[in-house]
Write a protein that holds these residues in place. Structure first.
Motif, PDB file in Angstrom:
ATOM      1  N   THR A  66       0.837  -1.209   0.000  1.00 11.65           N
ATOM      2  CA  THR A  66       0.000   0.000   0.000  1.00 11.65           C
ATOM      3  C   THR A  66       0.872   1.260   0.000  1.00 11.65           C
ATOM      4  N   LYS A  67       1.916   1.259   0.836  1.00 14.00           N
ATOM      5  CA  LYS A  67       2.810   2.407   0.903  1.00 14.00           C
ATOM      6  C   LYS A  67       3.629   2.559  -0.379  1.00 14.00           C
ATOM      7  N   ALA A  68       3.963   1.435  -1.013  1.00  9.96           N
ATOM      8  CA  ALA A  68       4.811   1.481  -2.201  1.00  9.96           C
ATOM      9  C   ALA A  68       4.047   1.914  -3.439  1.00  9.96           C
ATOM     10  N   LEU A  69       2.795   1.475  -3.562  1.00  5.75           N
ATOM     11  CA  LEU A  69       2.022   1.764  -4.777  1.00  5.75           C
ATOM     12  C   LEU A  69       1.588   3.225  -4.840  1.00  5.75           C
ATOM     13  N   SER A  71      -1.016   6.330  -5.682  1.00  6.67           N
ATOM     14  CA  SER A  71      -2.427   6.418  -5.287  1.00  6.67           C
ATOM     15  C   SER A  71      -3.390   5.947  -6.375  1.00  6.67           C
ATOM     16  N   HIS A  72      -2.967   5.993  -7.651  1.00  3.76           N
ATOM     17  CA  HIS A  72      -3.895   5.627  -8.723  1.00  3.76           C
ATOM     18  C   HIS A  72      -3.991   4.117  -8.953  1.00  3.76           C
ATOM     19  N   ILE A  73      -3.198   3.326  -8.221  1.00  4.39           N
ATOM     20  CA  ILE A  73      -3.257   1.867  -8.357  1.00  4.39           C
ATOM     21  C   ILE A  73      -3.710   1.261  -7.036  1.00  4.39           C
ATOM     22  N   GLU A  74      -4.801   0.508  -7.065  1.00  4.96           N
ATOM     23  CA  GLU A  74      -5.316  -0.132  -5.858  1.00  4.96           C
ATOM     24  C   GLU A  74      -4.540  -1.416  -5.582  1.00  4.96           C
ATOM     25  N   VAL A  75      -4.380  -1.709  -4.307  1.00  5.45           N
ATOM     26  CA  VAL A  75      -3.653  -2.915  -3.900  1.00  5.45           C
ATOM     27  C   VAL A  75      -4.352  -4.159  -4.435  1.00  5.45           C
ATOM     28  N   LYS A  76      -5.690  -4.166  -4.438  1.00  2.00           N
ATOM     29  CA  LYS A  76      -6.433  -5.333  -4.923  1.00  2.00           C
ATOM     30  C   LYS A  76      -6.137  -5.614  -6.390  1.00  2.00           C
ATOM     31  N   VAL A  77      -6.035  -4.562  -7.186  1.00  2.00           N
ATOM     32  CA  VAL A  77      -5.736  -4.734  -8.610  1.00  2.00           C
ATOM     33  C   VAL A  77      -4.326  -5.280  -8.783  1.00  2.00           C
ATOM     34  N   PHE A  78      -3.394  -4.758  -7.999  1.00  2.00           N
ATOM     35  CA  PHE A  78      -2.004  -5.212  -8.071  1.00  2.00           C
ATOM     36  C   PHE A  78      -1.895  -6.686  -7.684  1.00  2.00           C
ATOM     37  N   LEU A  79      -2.509  -7.072  -6.559  1.00  2.00           N
ATOM     38  CA  LEU A  79      -2.415  -8.449  -6.078  1.00  2.00           C
ATOM     39  C   LEU A  79      -3.170  -9.423  -6.973  1.00  2.00           C
ATOM     40  N   ALA A  80      -4.203  -8.955  -7.665  1.00  2.00           N
ATOM     41  CA  ALA A  80      -4.909  -9.820  -8.609  1.00  2.00           C
ATOM     42  C   ALA A  80      -3.997 -10.215  -9.765  1.00  2.00           C
ATOM     43  N   ALA A  81      -3.182  -9.260 -10.218  1.00  7.39           N
ATOM     44  CA  ALA A  81      -2.211  -9.567 -11.274  1.00  7.39           C
ATOM     45  C   ALA A  81      -1.118 -10.486 -10.750  1.00  7.39           C
ATOM     46  N   VAL A  82      -0.732 -10.283  -9.478  1.00  4.77           N
ATOM     47  CA  VAL A  82       0.287 -11.139  -8.860  1.00  4.77           C
ATOM     48  C   VAL A  82      -0.209 -12.581  -8.792  1.00  4.77           C
ATOM     49  N   ARG A  83      -1.456 -12.773  -8.415  1.00  2.00           N
ATOM     50  CA  ARG A  83      -2.022 -14.116  -8.286  1.00  2.00           C
ATOM     51  C   ARG A  83      -1.895 -14.891  -9.593  1.00  2.00           C
ATOM     52  N   ALA A  84      -2.091 -14.213 -10.715  1.00  2.00           N
ATOM     53  CA  ALA A  84      -2.052 -14.885 -12.014  1.00  2.00           C
ATOM     54  C   ALA A  84      -0.666 -15.432 -12.351  1.00  2.00           C
ATOM     55  N   CYS A  85       0.384 -14.797 -11.823  1.00  2.00           N
ATOM     56  CA  CYS A  85       1.740 -15.242 -12.155  1.00  2.00           C
ATOM     57  C   CYS A  85       2.373 -16.136 -11.097  1.00  2.00           C
ATOM     58  N   LEU A  86       1.665 -16.396  -9.994  1.00  2.00           N
ATOM     59  CA  LEU A  86       2.232 -17.208  -8.911  1.00  2.00           C
ATOM     60  C   LEU A  86       2.586 -18.639  -9.312  1.00  2.00           C
ATOM     61  N   ALA A 105       5.967  -2.596  -7.364  1.00  2.00           N
ATOM     62  CA  ALA A 105       4.971  -1.688  -6.791  1.00  2.00           C
ATOM     63  C   ALA A 105       5.508  -0.273  -6.662  1.00  2.00           C
ATOM     64  N   ARG A 106       6.761  -0.132  -6.239  1.00  2.00           N
ATOM     65  CA  ARG A 106       7.328   1.205  -6.055  1.00  2.00           C
ATOM     66  C   ARG A 106       7.425   1.988  -7.365  1.00  2.00           C
ATOM     67  N   PHE A 107       7.584   1.264  -8.463  1.00  2.00           N
ATOM     68  CA  PHE A 107       7.592   1.949  -9.758  1.00  2.00           C
ATOM     69  C   PHE A 107       6.177   2.172 -10.288  1.00  2.00           C
ATOM     70  N   GLY A 108       5.170   1.679  -9.556  1.00  2.00           N
ATOM     71  CA  GLY A 108       3.791   1.876  -9.968  1.00  2.00           C
ATOM     72  C   GLY A 108       3.423   1.095 -11.206  1.00  2.00           C
ATOM     73  N   LEU A 109       4.030  -0.081 -11.384  1.00  2.00           N
ATOM     74  CA  LEU A 109       3.738  -0.923 -12.539  1.00  2.00           C
ATOM     75  C   LEU A 109       3.030  -2.193 -12.086  1.00  2.00           C
ATOM     76  N   ILE A 110       2.120  -2.678 -12.903  1.00  2.00           N
ATOM     77  CA  ILE A 110       1.381  -3.901 -12.594  1.00  2.00           C
ATOM     78  C   ILE A 110       2.025  -5.059 -13.348  1.00  2.00           C
ATOM     79  N   PRO A 111       2.308  -6.190 -12.671  1.00  2.00           N
ATOM     80  CA  PRO A 111       2.926  -7.334 -13.346  1.00  2.00           C
ATOM     81  C   PRO A 111       1.928  -8.117 -14.196  1.00  2.00           C
ATOM     82  N   ASP A 112       1.431  -7.459 -15.233  1.00  2.00           N
ATOM     83  CA  ASP A 112       0.389  -8.050 -16.077  1.00  2.00           C
ATOM     84  C   ASP A 112       0.919  -8.604 -17.397  1.00  2.00           C
TER      85      ASP A 112
END
Length: 341
Positions: A66-69, A71-86, A105-112
């Motif tokens: 949360t602290k790293a992301l 403000s325009h990226i929600e943690v839920k959206v980030f972790l949803a993309a993470v789940r797909a690559c686990l 997360a600190r760069f504000g990029l989603i691992p999609d």
């Protein structure tokens, strides 16, 4: 009570802090001696449960994400993309997985897969920014109006004349009406930017030979994959994407780069060389201060002429000539003479 199912083993493993050299595979309770066929069958049977439970373990560090992301990226959206690559990261150590995700997360990029990818290198999870991730950070700088990156195929219409003025120096008309086969293989990758000021950057053009030279000289990940016989680096599996990304990376030599984009280049190189990446990622608090300083600098630079005009100026004065020593003596003598009279 025996832990008979994979789901039970994962729950038990995530209840405690993993050992530093443990892998996500061990965290999930999958026996290391399992064959690929057995692992595949087990993952098919309870794959969703494994992904959910490993994600539950990652959610313990939700505050960090949360602290790293931004403000325009929600943690839920980030972790949803993470789940797909686990599923592809079960052989990585939990510590490296957390570091790679925190860097991303600190760069504000989603691992999609478009903006960034979390890739396995042996037991290490590595954050890999993709071409779209570089484009995203270029836009965030506020100086870049548009970014163009593409591949020229054999049947496309194009011209490149560096000595001609922009935009006549480079044109590309892709033959989109043709099939992929009829367009032929890619022969060139290119990238350029239009700045918000209206100026256009130099066009970066890379041939396949140029891309192969960059790969051979600078990519440690490619060399490791080649030496091991795995041939699973992105240069092996997605050559054209890395080719286009190399053209984008070359733009940093001809386009004003933000501190965040320079840090992304450093983190990308560190990951390729197997070094820690998170140390190059911008700290959220520092990033805020840097952004404020950047805005203040640009505001001061833009108003420099107005500021100069507003500065108070001294009015010209007539210079008073200081009397010489002889003239002072003469004047003093006349005064004494007048007094005696």
């Amino acid at each position: 009570m025996s832990l008979s199912t994979l789901k039970d083993r994962v729950r038990a493993a995530t209840a405690e802090k993993p050992a530093p050299d443990a892998t996500v595979e061990a965290l999930a309770g999958i026996p290391q001696q399992s064959t690929p066929e057995r692992l595949h069958t087990s993952a098919q049977a309870e794959g969703d449960a494994v992904a959910d439970l490993v994600l539950t373990w990652l959610e313990r560090y939700g505050d960090d994400f949360t602290k790293a992301l931004p403000s325009h990226i929600e943690v839920k959206v980030f972790l949803a993309a993470v789940r797909a690559c686990l599923p592809g990261l079960i052989h990585c150590t939990p510590a490296s997985l957390r570091q790679a995700l925190l860097t991303c997360a600190r760069f504000g990029l989603i691992p999609d897969g478009r903006h960034a990818v979390i890739k396995r290198e042996g037991k290490l999870a590595v954050f890999v920014p993709m071409a779209q991730g570089y484009v995203e950070l270029m836009y965030r700088s506020g100086r870049v109006g548009s970014v163009h990156v593409g591949m020229i195929h054999e049947a496309d219409e194009w011209s490149y004349e560096p000595s001609a003025p922009a935009p006549l120096d480079f044109t590309h008309k892709p033959r989109v009406e043709l099939s992929k086969k009829d367009r032929g293989p890619a022969i060139l990758a290119y990238a350029f930017c239009w700045m918000t000021s209206g100026a256009r950057s130099q066009v970066i053009v890379l041939s396949r030979e140029d891309a192969e030279a960059i790969r051979d000289e600078y990519s440690s990940a490619y060399q490791r994959a080649k030496d091991s016989g795995a041939n699973d680096s992105f240069w092996h599996t997605d050559f054209d994407k890395m080719w286009a990304k190399s053209a984008l990376r070359r733009l940093h030599k001809v386009v004003p780069m933000s501190a965040e984009l320079v840090a992304l280049l450093a983190a990308d190189d560190a990951g390729d060389e197997g070094r820690v990446q998170v140390v190059h990622a911008p700290d959220p608090e520092v990033a805020v201060l840097a952004a404020e300083a950047e805005r203040a600098y640009e505001a001061a630079e833009g108003s420099q002429e107005l500021a100069d005009a507003a500065l108070p100026r001294k009015s010209p004065r007539t210079r008073r000539t200081q009397p010489t020593r002889s003239s002072r003596k003469s004047r003093g003598a006349r005064s004494r003479k007048g007094a005696r009279r």
